[in-house]
Design a protein around this motif. Structure first.
Motif, PDB file in Angstrom:
ATOM      1  N   LYS A  53       0.825  -1.200   0.000  1.00 47.16           N
ATOM      2  CA  LYS A  53       0.000   0.000   0.000  1.00 47.16           C
ATOM      3  C   LYS A  53       0.862   1.254   0.000  1.00 47.16           C
ATOM      4  O   LYS A  53       0.624   2.203  -0.748  1.00 47.16           O
ATOM      5  N   GLU A  54       1.900   1.232   0.858  1.00 46.31           N
ATOM      6  CA  GLU A  54       2.797   2.390   0.891  1.00 46.31           C
ATOM      7  C   GLU A  54       3.497   2.563  -0.454  1.00 46.31           C
ATOM      8  O   GLU A  54       3.691   3.682  -0.925  1.00 46.31           O
ATOM      9  N   TYR A  55       3.853   1.431  -1.053  1.00 43.31           N
ATOM     10  CA  TYR A  55       4.497   1.508  -2.370  1.00 43.31           C
ATOM     11  C   TYR A  55       3.612   2.262  -3.350  1.00 43.31           C
ATOM     12  O   TYR A  55       4.057   3.181  -4.036  1.00 43.31           O
ATOM     13  N   ASN A  56       2.340   1.866  -3.399  1.00 39.80           N
ATOM     14  CA  ASN A  56       1.424   2.530  -4.334  1.00 39.80           C
ATOM     15  C   ASN A  56       1.281   4.018  -4.027  1.00 39.80           C
ATOM     16  O   ASN A  56       1.189   4.843  -4.942  1.00 39.80           O
ATOM     17  N   ILE A  57       1.249   4.346  -2.754  1.00 42.80           N
ATOM     18  CA  ILE A  57       1.113   5.763  -2.385  1.00 42.80           C
ATOM     19  C   ILE A  57       2.345   6.549  -2.838  1.00 42.80           C
ATOM     20  O   ILE A  57       2.228   7.641  -3.396  1.00 42.80           O
ATOM     21  N   LEU A  58       3.522   5.961  -2.633  1.00 35.53           N
ATOM     22  CA  LEU A  58       4.741   6.663  -3.035  1.00 35.53           C
ATOM     23  C   LEU A  58       4.796   6.857  -4.548  1.00 35.53           C
ATOM     24  O   LEU A  58       5.095   7.947  -5.036  1.00 35.53           O
ATOM     25  N   VAL A  59       4.491   5.798  -5.294  1.00 38.91           N
ATOM     26  CA  VAL A  59       4.558   5.904  -6.761  1.00 38.91           C
ATOM     27  C   VAL A  59       3.545   6.925  -7.263  1.00 38.91           C
ATOM     28  O   VAL A  59       3.852   7.771  -8.109  1.00 38.91           O
ATOM     29  N   THR A  60       2.341   6.836  -6.740  1.00 38.44           N
ATOM     30  CA  THR A  60       1.280   7.731  -7.192  1.00 38.44           C
ATOM     31  C   THR A  60       1.650   9.192  -6.966  1.00 38.44           C
ATOM     32  O   THR A  60       1.547  10.027  -7.868  1.00 38.44           O
ATOM     33  N   ASN A  61       2.092   9.484  -5.748  1.00 41.94           N
ATOM     34  CA  ASN A  61       2.393  10.885  -5.452  1.00 41.94           C
ATOM     35  C   ASN A  61       3.659  11.355  -6.150  1.00 41.94           C
ATOM     36  O   ASN A  61       3.758  12.520  -6.528  1.00 41.94           O
ATOM     37  N   HIS A  62       4.602  10.438  -6.346  1.00 44.32           N
ATOM     38  CA  HIS A  62       5.766  10.776  -7.160  1.00 44.32           C
ATOM     39  C   HIS A  62       5.303  11.258  -8.535  1.00 44.32           C
ATOM     40  O   HIS A  62       5.684  12.336  -8.986  1.00 44.32           O
ATOM     41  N   GLY A  63       4.440  10.470  -9.178  1.00 41.82           N
ATOM     42  CA  GLY A  63       3.984  10.825 -10.522  1.00 41.82           C
ATOM     43  C   GLY A  63       3.196  12.123 -10.530  1.00 41.82           C
ATOM     44  O   GLY A  63       3.431  13.007 -11.350  1.00 41.82           O
ATOM     45  N   LEU A  64       2.261  12.226  -9.594  1.00 38.18           N
ATOM     46  CA  LEU A  64       1.422  13.431  -9.566  1.00 38.18           C
ATOM     47  C   LEU A  64       2.263  14.687  -9.362  1.00 38.18           C
ATOM     48  O   LEU A  64       2.106  15.680 -10.077  1.00 38.18           O
ATOM     49  N   ILE A  65       3.146  14.641  -8.383  1.00 38.46           N
ATOM     50  CA  ILE A  65       3.926  15.845  -8.079  1.00 38.46           C
ATOM     51  C   ILE A  65       4.838  16.195  -9.243  1.00 38.46           C
ATOM     52  O   ILE A  65       4.938  17.345  -9.664  1.00 38.46           O
ATOM     53  N   MET A  66       5.500  15.181  -9.795  1.00 41.70           N
ATOM     54  CA  MET A  66       6.442  15.459 -10.873  1.00 41.70           C
ATOM     55  C   MET A  66       5.745  16.072 -12.081  1.00 41.70           C
ATOM     56  O   MET A  66       6.234  17.021 -12.686  1.00 41.70           O
ATOM     57  N   VAL A  67       4.601  15.521 -12.453  1.00 42.34           N
ATOM     58  CA  VAL A  67       3.955  16.010 -13.674  1.00 42.34           C
ATOM     59  C   VAL A  67       3.204  17.312 -13.418  1.00 42.34           C
ATOM     60  O   VAL A  67       3.346  18.286 -14.155  1.00 42.34           O
ATOM     61  N   LEU A  68       2.371  17.323 -12.364  1.00 39.68           N
ATOM     62  CA  LEU A  68       1.490  18.481 -12.219  1.00 39.68           C
ATOM     63  C   LEU A  68       2.154  19.632 -11.481  1.00 39.68           C
ATOM     64  O   LEU A  68       1.920  20.790 -11.814  1.00 39.68           O
ATOM     65  N   TRP A  69       2.980  19.351 -10.474  1.00 39.84           N
ATOM     66  CA  TRP A  69       3.553  20.467  -9.714  1.00 39.84           C
ATOM     67  C   TRP A  69       4.949  20.839 -10.185  1.00 39.84           C
ATOM     68  O   TRP A  69       5.213  21.987 -10.464  1.00 39.84           O
ATOM     69  N   LEU A  70       5.848  19.872 -10.283  1.00 40.23           N
ATOM     70  CA  LEU A  70       7.208  20.239 -10.692  1.00 40.23           C
ATOM     71  C   LEU A  70       7.234  20.752 -12.135  1.00 40.23           C
ATOM     72  O   LEU A  70       7.667  21.866 -12.405  1.00 40.23           O
ATOM     73  N   SER A  71       6.767  19.925 -13.068  1.00 35.28           N
ATOM     74  CA  SER A  71       6.936  20.299 -14.480  1.00 35.28           C
ATOM     75  C   SER A  71       6.274  21.630 -14.787  1.00 35.28           C
ATOM     76  O   SER A  71       6.892  22.530 -15.346  1.00 35.28           O
ATOM     77  N   MET A  72       4.996  21.750 -14.411  1.00 34.43           N
ATOM     78  CA  MET A  72       4.319  22.997 -14.749  1.00 34.43           C
ATOM     79  C   MET A  72       4.782  24.131 -13.847  1.00 34.43           C
ATOM     80  O   MET A  72       4.856  25.285 -14.274  1.00 34.43           O
ATOM     81  N   GLY A  73       5.118  23.812 -12.607  1.00 35.21           N
ATOM     82  CA  GLY A  73       5.569  24.854 -11.692  1.00 35.21           C
ATOM     83  C   GLY A  73       6.860  25.500 -12.154  1.00 35.21           C
ATOM     84  O   GLY A  73       7.049  26.708 -12.018  1.00 35.21           O
ATOM     85  N   ILE A  74       7.773  24.698 -12.719  1.00 35.60           N
ATOM     86  CA  ILE A  74       9.035  25.267 -13.181  1.00 35.60           C
ATOM     87  C   ILE A  74       8.884  25.877 -14.569  1.00 35.60           C
ATOM     88  O   ILE A  74       9.184  27.038 -14.803  1.00 35.60           O
ATOM     89  N   LEU A  75       8.383  25.065 -15.498  1.00 34.65           N
ATOM     90  CA  LEU A  75       8.476  25.483 -16.898  1.00 34.65           C
ATOM     91  C   LEU A  75       7.438  26.522 -17.275  1.00 34.65           C
ATOM     92  O   LEU A  75       7.696  27.375 -18.121  1.00 34.65           O
ATOM     93  N   LEU A  76       6.243  26.432 -16.683  1.00 32.81           N
ATOM     94  CA  LEU A  76       5.261  27.469 -16.992  1.00 32.81           C
ATOM     95  C   LEU A  76       5.347  28.596 -15.975  1.00 32.81           C
ATOM     96  O   LEU A  76       5.603  29.745 -16.309  1.00 32.81           O
ATOM     97  N   ALA A  77       5.148  28.249 -14.696  1.00 34.18           N
ATOM     98  CA  ALA A  77       4.952  29.301 -13.714  1.00 34.18           C
ATOM     99  C   ALA A  77       6.243  30.062 -13.409  1.00 34.18           C
ATOM    100  O   ALA A  77       6.278  31.289 -13.491  1.00 34.18           O
ATOM    101  N   THR A  78       7.306  29.346 -13.083  1.00 31.25           N
ATOM    102  CA  THR A  78       8.536  30.054 -12.726  1.00 31.25           C
ATOM    103  C   THR A  78       9.111  30.779 -13.939  1.00 31.25           C
ATOM    104  O   THR A  78       9.355  31.988 -13.905  1.00 31.25           O
ATOM    105  N   ALA A  79       9.320  30.023 -15.013  1.00 29.11           N
ATOM    106  CA  ALA A  79       9.926  30.637 -16.198  1.00 29.11           C
ATOM    107  C   ALA A  79       9.023  31.742 -16.729  1.00 29.11           C
ATOM    108  O   ALA A  79       9.482  32.836 -17.068  1.00 29.11           O
ATOM    109  N   GLY A  80       7.715  31.474 -16.790  1.00 34.67           N
ATOM    110  CA  GLY A  80       6.789  32.467 -17.324  1.00 34.67           C
ATOM    111  C   GLY A  80       6.791  33.740 -16.500  1.00 34.67           C
ATOM    112  O   GLY A  80       6.896  34.844 -17.035  1.00 34.67           O
ATOM    113  N   ASN A  81       6.701  33.581 -15.200  1.00 36.26           N
ATOM    114  CA  ASN A  81       6.629  34.771 -14.367  1.00 36.26           C
ATOM    115  C   ASN A  81       7.908  35.571 -14.394  1.00 36.26           C
ATOM    116  O   ASN A  81       7.899  36.778 -14.529  1.00 36.26           O
ATOM    117  N   TYR A  82       9.019  34.874 -14.248  1.00 38.33           N
ATOM    118  CA  TYR A  82      10.257  35.635 -14.164  1.00 38.33           C
ATOM    119  C   TYR A  82      10.618  36.240 -15.510  1.00 38.33           C
ATOM    120  O   TYR A  82      11.020  37.394 -15.609  1.00 38.33           O
TER     121      TYR A  82
END
Ligand code: HEM
Ligand SMILES: [Cu+2]
Ligand SMILES: [Cu+2]
Lengths: 221, 567
Positions: free
Chosen positions: B65-94
């Motif tokens: 169960k913990e394995y699934n939670i780790l994989v799921t949140n790894h994927g979610l954070i990487m795609v939705l928060w890291l990728s868009m947070g850096i490439l759209l939001a950070t780069a765009g704003n600055y």
């Protein structure tokens, strides 16, 4: 070193061939890309004349190499499509005449195998249910009705190069034909909860006569 | 136009400032904070796969169960928060206002609100780990029916408060809030591009990065609607007991797959386009050449953007959609590779016959191109062939494929940008030795992690498995060894990012002060002001006379001609 598990299904070769074909073509393209990256690095101090360097990449004349490359790539891509379409139609859009019919139902966390029973027809009162082990005859077209009770699952038989999702509420029929008897793993390829990695069953492929004996044993019990 | 002009100290700067540069840095720090956990998660579950009995510090022995939670949140954070947070939001704003030669975004307050929503989404995501389920674990694709109830066992939640205060609900709320944030950001980017360019700057004189971020934001707006509807129905299924995705009550789990991937596929281009934009800036500066095919690239990208809305079902070749429809999606998938081939080739043509400088940003940029094209792009052709996808779908081959598309774009191109612009936003230089060490370790161990995954996938190893050792055909021959190599590489890969974090923090405070505002001798406007730029960005607002990439232009004696310099 073998890359794929041994192939034991009639359409497995098509799939392996497709992989190697695309890999070889992509491999050639890789060499070109590597050359286009490494060569400029090696010759990076040599270019003096500004006229040579200042190219905006406008108009057909300057872009012709890129158009050519895109064209070649399009030809390669569409050849892949045409070559694979045979196999795709064979495996997904057609159902050859069946020799044997079973249903595979995904359930947290096992495979329920439903055999047609002595009357040879599925979904009648004499059907027999077994778990995780599916016996099937060799060199015979097997129809598999795929569905699930609870959540999504996916039947994956690597040696047969077969995979298809099991969905609650739908019954989808696909087929497979084994060319070699033996035992082959059948695993789940769609996230289905904590037991997902434990949903490991097997397919036991038997020569026709032996299969009939085994099947009769199953029906007797 | 922003109203405050004086500097009001740390608290003000990091919470209330309306300056787009401050907001950009807030996005950067928030994103790096949450991505840190996603990286640790990857390390932990990777260790579990190769060494299941190893007692991992702080995590212990991971269960399924913990394995699934780790994989799921790894994927979610990487795609939705890291990728868009850096490439759209950070780069765009600055970068958007600075590159356009203007003082700020079109709507600074909306921009601030966008960051607050982003922060709120991160907080809600973090709260999801402290609810009874200890985090959502139904896969980052959130497929129902599993995602409706207790995703470990598919047992329904009993009371309303069980349902509402569940990780399922909170993860969905976090996603929804993040989308709100990015929509507000996207509107700002778009309006800023069309209304606030420096005097004289034509639309075709705008740096490619700005175009890419804006096109990506528009694509995001077009594709996100169906997912919002889908998320709303999923929230209702969880909380109100409706049955939109429940087949036994007339619903359909496939409906979610369609809505999810209608967003999910364009999403990868939302990530890819700004990455390509960064590459264009870094490559032209370091190749000392004008960008080959500026207009050509724009046209190709627009074509690909439209096509990207029509390929979603290639994620569902064997999920139960009509196989004839799968054929159509396969054809469109193959076609969409062509414009991107054109873009990559234009970049390579820019390198051709150049006096290129092998600076640190350039190393990141060139490896991004190579890895993305060869191991990300070409393996996409494999998977686009539906017949082969029947075998490779949901195996480690797919995991390797998307890491070779995402990591070059997000990490390599992202780092290229970071090393390129660091001196601009901090006024200091990064340590070069640590920078090189970080680059080489990342390059080597990323491949050490990715290549074994391709082979494991071809051997038939399914993904999202909390262990393989109990499965005979997956514990034969060289397969366990491959898993160990992948794991050791992944651990070193994640740990090497600490070199970067250290270098970042150390250089911000102790790095050598920059001696020039334009150390790379670059042409775009952000380099024609001080480092860091003052509030309002420019002492004197620039007037633009040229396109963005005038390097080695005949008749000019220097090898670069800034956009705001008359000949
Ligand atoms: C830092 C190094 C990284 C490592 C070592 C790593 C490792 C992995 C592994 C091994 C899996 C598959 C787990 C499984 O199938 O059981 C995975 C899944 C995934 N990774 Fe990564 N990854 C890294 C970075 C990234 C980045 C940068 C992104 C995106 C920008 C990303 C996106 C994903 C996604 C979307 C999944 C699928 C999650 C799911 O199946 O629900 N990863 N990662
Ligand atoms: Cu499963
Ligand atoms: Cu896609």
């Amino acid at each position: 070193m073998k890359i794929f598990p041994e192939n034991v299904s009639v359409y497995g070769d098509d799939i392996d061939f497709l992989f190697w074909l695309i890999t070889i073509v992509a491999g050639l393209a890789t060499l070109i890309v590597l050359f286009l990256v490494i060569y400029p690095v090696l010759t990076r101090k040599k270019h003096k004349a500004k006229e040579n360097i200042y190219v905006k990449g406008e108009g057909f004349k300057q872009l012709k190499w890129i158009y050519l490359a895109i064209f070649v790539m399009a030809v390669a891509d569409f050849s892949f499509l045409i070559i694979e379409s045979d196999g795709w139609i064979k495996t997904q859009e057609t159902l050859p005449e069946k020799d044997f019919h079973v249903a595979i139902v995904g359930k947290q966390w096992l495979w329920e195998i439903i055999y047609p029973g002595p009357d040879g027809k599925l979904y009648t009162s004499d059907d027999v249910k077994k778990f995780n082990t599916m016996i099937v005859p060799q060199d015979a077209v097997i129809h598999m009705d795929l569905t699930a009770y609870d959540v999504l699952h996916s039947v994956f038989i690597p040696h047969a190069r077969f995979k298809f999702d099991c969905l609650p509420g739908r019954k989808i029929t696909r087929w497979v034909e084994f060319t070699k008897s033996g035992e082959y793993p059948m695993v789940c390829a769609e996230m289905c909860g904590v037991g997902h990695s434990r949903m490991v069953g097997k397919v036991v492929v038997l020569p026709q006569e032996k299969f009939e004996k085994e099947l009769a044993k199953i029906y007797k019990k | 136009m922003s109203t405050t002009h004086e500097n009001k100290g740390f608290w003000h700067r990091f919470f209330f400032s309306l300056d787009h540069k401050d907001i950009g840095l807030q996005y950067l720090i928030t994103t790096m904070f949450i991505a840190f956990f996603a990286g640790i998660f990857a390390m932990v579950f990777r260790i579990h796969l190769a060494f299941p009995d190893y007692h991992i510090p702080l995590f212990g022995i991971i269960d399924a169960k913990e394995y699934n939670i780790l994989v799921t949140n790894h994927g979610l954070i990487m795609v939705l928060w890291l990728s868009m947070g850096i490439l759209l939001a950070t780069a765009g704003n600055y970068l958007i206002p600075t590159m356009l030669g203007t003082d700020d975004m079109a709507f600074p307050k909306l921009n601030k609100l966008s960051y607050w929503f982003f922060l709120l989404s991160v907080i809600i995501l973090i709260i999801s780990f402290f609810l009874p389920q200890k985090g959502f674990g139904g896969g980052w694709t959130l497929y129902p029916p599993l995602s409706v109830g207790d995703f470990g066992y598919n047992t329904p939640y009993k009371t309303f408060s069980d349902r509402f205060f569940s990780s399922n609900t909170f993860v969905l709320l976090a996603i929804a809030l993040e989308f709100v944030a990015l929509l507000m950001g996207g509107i700002n980017f778009m309006v800023t591009l069309f209304n606030k360019r420096a005097k004289g700057m034509g639309l075709l004189q705008v740096p490619l990065l700005v175009w890419m971020i804006v096109i990506a934001s528009i694509l995001f707006m077009f594709s996100v609607g169906p997912l919002v509807a889908g998320t709303f129905m999923l929230l209702l299924d969880i909380n109100a007991g409706t049955g939109f995705y429940d087949a036994s009550r007339g619903g359909d789990p496939l409906l979610w797959e369609h809505l999810f991937w209608f967003f999910g596929h364009p999403e990868v281009y939302v990530i890819l386009l700004p990455g390509l934009g960064i590459l264009a800036e870094v490559i032209t500066t370091n190749a000392r050449k004008t960008l080959f095919g500026y207009k050509f690239i724009l046209v190709l990208v627009l074509i690909a953007t439209v096509l990207s809305l029509m390929v979603w079902a290639h994620h569902q070749f064997v999920a139960g959609v009509d196989p004839r429809a799968a054929t159509v999606f396969g054809i469109l998938t193959i076609i969409i590779s062509l414009p991107f081939a054109g873009v990559i080739l234009s970049f390579l043509a820019t390198l051709w016959k150049s006096n290129l400088r092998l600076t640190l940003p350039m190393k990141w940029a060139m490896s991004a191109i190579v890895l993305f094209t060869i191991l990300g792009g070409f393996t996409g052709l494999h998977l686009g062939a539906a017949l082969f996808d029947m075998y490779a779908h949901d195996t480690s081959f797919v995991v390797a494929h998307f890491h070779y598309t995402l990591i070059p774009v997000v990490i390599f191109a992202g780092m290229a940008g970071f090393y390129h612009w660091f001196n601009k936003f901090s006024g200091r230089e990064l340590n070069q030795f640590l920078g090189n060490l970080h680059f080489w370790l990342t390059f080597i161990f990323f491949n050490g992690f990715g290549i074994p995954l391709f082979l494991l996938g071809l051997a038939g190893q399914p993904r999202r498995y909390a262990g393989y050792d109990h499965i005979p055909y997956l514990s034969e021959g060289y397969l366990p060894l491959l898993r160990e190599i992948a794991t050791i590489s992944a651990v070193i890969l994640v740990l090497s990012q600490f070199i970067f974090i250290f270098n970042f923090i150390w250089s911000v405070y102790k790095g050598k002060k920059v001696t020039s505002n334009n150390p790379w001798q670059s042409t775009t406007l952000e380099w024609q002001t001080s480092s860091p730029p003052p509030h309002g960005n420019f002492e004197v607002y620039p007037v633009v006379y040229h396109g963005p990439y005038e390097y080695n232009r005949p008749g000019v004696d220097k090898d670069f001609l800034p956009q705001n310099q008359k000949i």
